[in-house]
Scaffold this motif. Structure first.
Motif, mmCIF file in Angstrom:
data_model
loop_
_atom_site.group_PDB
_atom_site.id
_atom_site.type_symbol
_atom_site.label_atom_id
_atom_site.label_comp_id
_atom_site.label_asym_id
_atom_site.label_seq_id
_atom_site.Cartn_x
_atom_site.Cartn_y
_atom_site.Cartn_z
ATOM 1 N N LYS A 148 -19.110 -5.502 2.002
ATOM 2 C CA LYS A 148 -18.073 -6.136 2.821
ATOM 3 C C LYS A 148 -18.578 -6.638 4.173
ATOM 4 C CE LYS A 148 -13.793 -5.271 0.918
ATOM 5 N NZ LYS A 148 -13.476 -4.150 0.064
ATOM 6 N N VAL A 181 -7.298 -3.548 7.710
ATOM 7 C CA VAL A 181 -7.693 -2.134 7.712
ATOM 8 C C VAL A 181 -8.706 -1.882 8.821
ATOM 9 C CG1 VAL A 181 -8.842 -0.327 6.367
ATOM 10 C CG2 VAL A 181 -7.240 -1.889 5.241
ATOM 11 N N MET A 232 -14.002 5.484 -3.783
ATOM 12 C CA MET A 232 -15.058 6.064 -2.957
ATOM 13 C C MET A 232 -15.514 7.330 -3.677
ATOM 14 S SD MET A 232 -16.275 5.706 0.404
ATOM 15 C CE MET A 232 -15.073 5.442 1.696
ATOM 16 N N GLN A 235 -10.715 0.137 -6.409
ATOM 17 C CA GLN A 235 -11.750 0.340 -5.390
ATOM 18 C C GLN A 235 -11.822 1.838 -5.156
ATOM 19 O OE1 GLN A 235 -13.381 -2.286 -3.842
ATOM 20 N NE2 GLN A 235 -14.665 -0.914 -2.662
ATOM 21 N N ILE A 273 -9.483 4.023 -2.883
ATOM 22 C CA ILE A 273 -9.323 3.271 -1.637
ATOM 23 C C ILE A 273 -8.142 2.315 -1.794
ATOM 24 C CG2 ILE A 273 -10.392 1.569 -0.090
ATOM 25 C CD1 ILE A 273 -11.713 4.247 0.219
ATOM 26 N N GLU A 274 -8.171 1.541 -2.854
ATOM 27 C CA GLU A 274 -7.039 0.645 -3.120
ATOM 28 C C GLU A 274 -7.119 0.124 -4.545
ATOM 29 O OE1 GLU A 274 -7.030 -3.139 -1.090
ATOM 30 O OE2 GLU A 274 -9.077 -3.578 -1.685
ATOM 31 N N LYS A 317 -3.915 1.339 8.184
ATOM 32 C CA LYS A 317 -3.728 0.225 7.248
ATOM 33 C C LYS A 317 -2.314 -0.340 7.316
ATOM 34 C CE LYS A 317 -6.809 2.193 3.753
ATOM 35 N NZ LYS A 317 -7.045 2.385 2.309
ATOM 36 N N ILE A 354 -10.960 1.230 11.008
ATOM 37 C CA ILE A 354 -11.499 2.568 10.784
ATOM 38 C C ILE A 354 -11.928 3.222 12.092
ATOM 39 C CG2 ILE A 354 -13.355 3.831 9.585
ATOM 40 C CD1 ILE A 354 -13.397 1.433 7.588
ATOM 41 N N VAL A 370 -8.033 6.217 9.156
ATOM 42 C CA VAL A 370 -8.099 4.788 8.860
ATOM 43 C C VAL A 370 -6.666 4.286 8.972
ATOM 44 C CG1 VAL A 370 -8.657 3.103 7.060
ATOM 45 C CG2 VAL A 370 -10.040 5.158 7.307
ATOM 46 N N GLU A 375 -18.853 3.446 -1.999
ATOM 47 C CA GLU A 375 -17.754 2.720 -2.623
ATOM 48 C C GLU A 375 -18.223 1.997 -3.874
ATOM 49 O OE1 GLU A 375 -14.752 0.415 -0.268
ATOM 50 O OE2 GLU A 375 -16.114 0.980 1.351
ATOM 51 N N GLU A 384 -4.500 7.208 7.130
ATOM 52 C CA GLU A 384 -5.172 7.996 6.091
ATOM 53 C C GLU A 384 -6.374 8.715 6.660
ATOM 54 O OE1 GLU A 384 -4.331 4.986 2.379
ATOM 55 O OE2 GLU A 384 -6.385 5.521 2.856
ATOM 56 N N GLU A 385 -6.786 9.766 5.975
ATOM 57 C CA GLU A 385 -8.041 10.424 6.372
ATOM 58 C C GLU A 385 -9.192 9.457 6.094
ATOM 59 O OE1 GLU A 385 -9.631 13.513 3.721
ATOM 60 O OE2 GLU A 385 -8.077 12.958 2.285
ATOM 61 N N ARG A 386 -10.176 9.473 6.978
ATOM 62 C CA ARG A 386 -11.357 8.645 6.772
ATOM 63 C C ARG A 386 -12.293 9.352 5.795
ATOM 64 N NH1 ARG A 386 -16.085 6.796 11.016
ATOM 65 N NH2 ARG A 386 -17.326 5.819 9.385
ATOM 66 N N LEU A 387 -12.613 8.672 4.717
ATOM 67 C CA LEU A 387 -13.443 9.272 3.675
ATOM 68 C C LEU A 387 -14.894 8.897 3.883
ATOM 69 C CD1 LEU A 387 -11.114 8.162 0.777
ATOM 70 C CD2 LEU A 387 -11.343 10.503 1.612
ATOM 71 N N LYS A 401 0.830 -1.217 0.000
ATOM 72 C CA LYS A 401 0.000 0.000 0.000
ATOM 73 C C LYS A 401 0.864 1.267 0.000
ATOM 74 C CE LYS A 401 -4.045 -1.973 2.395
ATOM 75 N NZ LYS A 401 -4.952 -2.300 1.300
HETATM 76 P P1 AMP Z 1 -8.800 -1.870 1.801
HETATM 77 O O1 AMP Z 1 -8.240 -3.174 2.300
HETATM 78 O O2 AMP Z 1 -7.796 -0.790 1.597
HETATM 79 O O3 AMP Z 1 -9.723 -2.076 0.615
HETATM 80 O O4 AMP Z 1 -9.810 -1.377 2.930
HETATM 81 C C1 AMP Z 1 -10.875 -2.162 3.365
HETATM 82 C C2 AMP Z 1 -12.110 -1.318 3.532
HETATM 83 O O5 AMP Z 1 -11.844 -0.267 4.463
HETATM 84 C C3 AMP Z 1 -12.525 -0.591 2.256
HETATM 85 O O6 AMP Z 1 -13.331 -1.378 1.428
HETATM 86 C C4 AMP Z 1 -13.268 0.595 2.805
HETATM 87 O O7 AMP Z 1 -14.613 0.245 3.132
HETATM 88 C C5 AMP Z 1 -12.539 0.904 4.070
HETATM 89 N N1 AMP Z 1 -11.574 1.990 3.854
HETATM 90 C C6 AMP Z 1 -10.299 1.886 3.408
HETATM 91 N N2 AMP Z 1 -9.720 3.092 3.314
HETATM 92 C C7 AMP Z 1 -10.637 3.993 3.719
HETATM 93 C C8 AMP Z 1 -10.634 5.415 3.866
HETATM 94 N N3 AMP Z 1 -9.561 6.158 3.598
HETATM 95 N N4 AMP Z 1 -11.786 5.992 4.332
HETATM 96 C C9 AMP Z 1 -12.872 5.258 4.638
HETATM 97 N N5 AMP Z 1 -12.929 3.919 4.518
HETATM 98 C C10 AMP Z 1 -11.827 3.280 4.073
#
Ligand code: AMP
Ligand code: GLY
Length: 441
Positions: A219, A157, A282, A280, A291-292, A147, A159, A145, A197, A190-193, A106
């Motif tokens: 999820k 991850v 948002m 992925q 997101i990723e 990670k 939150i 968030v 999604e 990271e900032e929470r968004l 990441k």
């Molecule tokens: P990831 O493994 O990076 O896909 O993260 C798993 C889940 O965490 C994602 O599907 C999002 O629902 C949530 N998530 C990841 N990053 C953020 C973010 N910056 N803000 C809010 N939710 C996040």
């Protein structure tokens, strides 16, 4: 033509089916960790072994005279299985290890976006020192968030506001570093968004990228998006390429971000990105945020798009691996819904060894499709193991009709399993539409 599918989940079952249905009538082979009964039925031959062991996969591919390999999950990509195969001249759908870092690291992913000015990057920081990470979280003033940088099977991850408060987030960042969670000794904060999604999957041939219909995964384990995170309980796509709560502009922006990312991977690693690319996103008040990225198709999202692909999937794979992608692939102008049946107690304490009876004929008569995931077959009996068991997919003229096909199909699966009844219902989709309206005005 001989094609080898690596992996043994429902996504790989769907890949094997799509290849099998090619008018070129290829022989499909499989390399699996354990037997997927659906894949075993389709495959001309299969081998059981370590899917991350490049030399083992290569040996099997050579012994069987494989022309093309399609990699399903991320683990073999992260171990460089494509490097082993490509170095011996075997065509592969899947990126080499260096390019797969877009998923497996990441920090690499975020730095790539920052260094190449790719739009959609949230505010983020990377830490190697637990004390510094904790201090930053306490002082930053926005919800975060946390990670782990490396792969954690979707469970790393966490939150703020959902899993913990600010102090909990600070402590968790320390835990990630002190316990080596994700195996790369770095943690991202990271900032929470806030937003909706969505997933955009694309075919990539090293340079050209062709987008598929947008999909939304779910999820959380329980209805109403409650409960623990899972690998994904179900997904849908709307009729056409756009989800009902998003716009053409969102689609174009997402494709642009992914195209820029593919170019950046080439200039950063020297490797062309070949295979499926999964974005992925948002959709927020301020536009799209990433997101990723994943270096593979999504599971369950693969089942939506492969069900609707209206073109020879083997040809698409050959074009990706051979650097000759065109954008003439069509998708049926239909919606689809995919729902997972999972064992009681999943994901925290799943019941294993539970017998499941599937009447595939009845399901097919209803227009549904079944893909096997984490189950085994013993003496003709299908038994659950500890993860998602069976995916049921339906397609129709709109999401809610496809949802009915899935629910009707589910009646022909017997066993102590549960699924999310709300995925694809009108009530849930309207909730998404209202959410986006509120955010975007
Ligand atoms: P990831 O493994 O990076 O896909 O993260 C798993 C889940 O965490 C994602 O599907 C999002 O629902 C949530 N998530 C990841 N990053 C953020 C973010 N910056 N803000 C809010 N939710 C996040
Ligand atoms: N459905 C989420 C993923 O495949 O990563």
């Amino acid at each position: 033509m001989k094609v080898l599918v690596v992996g043994n989940g429902a996504r790989e079952h769907a890949l094997a089916c799509a290849l099998r249905h090619s008018p070129q009538k290829p022989d499909v082979y499989a390399f699996m960790t354990s037997v997927n009964p659906g894949i075993a039925r389709i495959a001309k031959d299969y081998s059981l072994g370590g899917i991350c062991q490049g030399p083992e996969v290569l040996k099997y591919a050579k012994n069987t005279g494989i022309d093309l390999v399609v990699i399903g999950p991320e683990a073999p990509l992260s171990c460089g299985v494509v490097d082993y195969l490509s170095d011996e001249g075997i065509l592969c759908v899947g990126p080499r290890q260096a390019a797969a870092q877009i998923e497996t690291n990441k920090t690499f992913q975020r730095s790539l976006m920052a260094d190449h000015n790719i739009p959609g990057l949230p505010r983020y920081r990377v830490f190697q020192q637990a004390g510094e990470a904790e201090q930053y979280i306490r002082d930053c003033g926005f919800d975060v968030v946390v990670k782990p940088a490396g792969l954690t099977g979707g469970k790393g991850v966490k939150i703020m506001g959902e899993h913990f408060d600010r102090e909990g987030a600070a402590k968790y960042a320390s835990t990630v570093l002190n316990t080596g969670l994700g195996k790369i000794n770095e943690v991202l904060v990271e900032e929470r968004l806030e937003g909706e999604e969505f997933t955009l999957q694309a075919f990539v041939d090293g340079e050209n990228l062709v987008g598929m219909p947008m999909v939304q995964d779910h999820k959380r384990a329980y209805e109403g998006d409650m409960g623990p995170n899972t690998g994904g309980m179900g997904s849908y796509n709307g009729c056409g390429f756009i989800l009902p709560f998003l716009s053409e502009k969102d689609y174009e922006e997402a494709v642009d971000i992914m195209q820029k990312t593919v170019s950046a991977i080439k200039s950063e690693t020297g490797e062309k990105y070949v295979g499926f690319l999964y974005g992925q996103f948002m959709a927020t008040k301020e536009g799209l945020k990433v997101i990723e990225f994943n270096a593979r198709l999504g599971d369950p999202e693969a089942m939506n798009v492969l069900t609707l692909l209206d073109y020879d999937f083997l040809d698409v794979c050959e074009r990706m691996a051979g650097g000759m992608l065109t954008n003439k692939f069509g998708f049926k102008k239909q919606a689809s819904v995919c729902k997972y049946l999972v064992p009681q107690g999943y994901p925290e304490d799943p019941a294993t060894g539970v017998e499941v009876k599937v009447n595939e004929k009845k399901i097919q008569d209803l227009g549904g499709n079944v893909f096997y995931a984490s189950v085994s077959e013993e003496g003709g009996r299908i038994l659950t193991s500890s993860s998602r068991a069976i995916a049921v997919v339906g397609s129709a003229n709109c999401i809610t009709e496809a949802e009915v096909v899935v629910e009707e199909s589910m009646k022909h699966v017997e066993g102590e399993l549960f699924h999310r009844k709300d995925i694809g219902t009108r009530a849930l989709i309207e909730k998404r539409i209202d959410h986006m309206k509120k955010l975007r005005g």
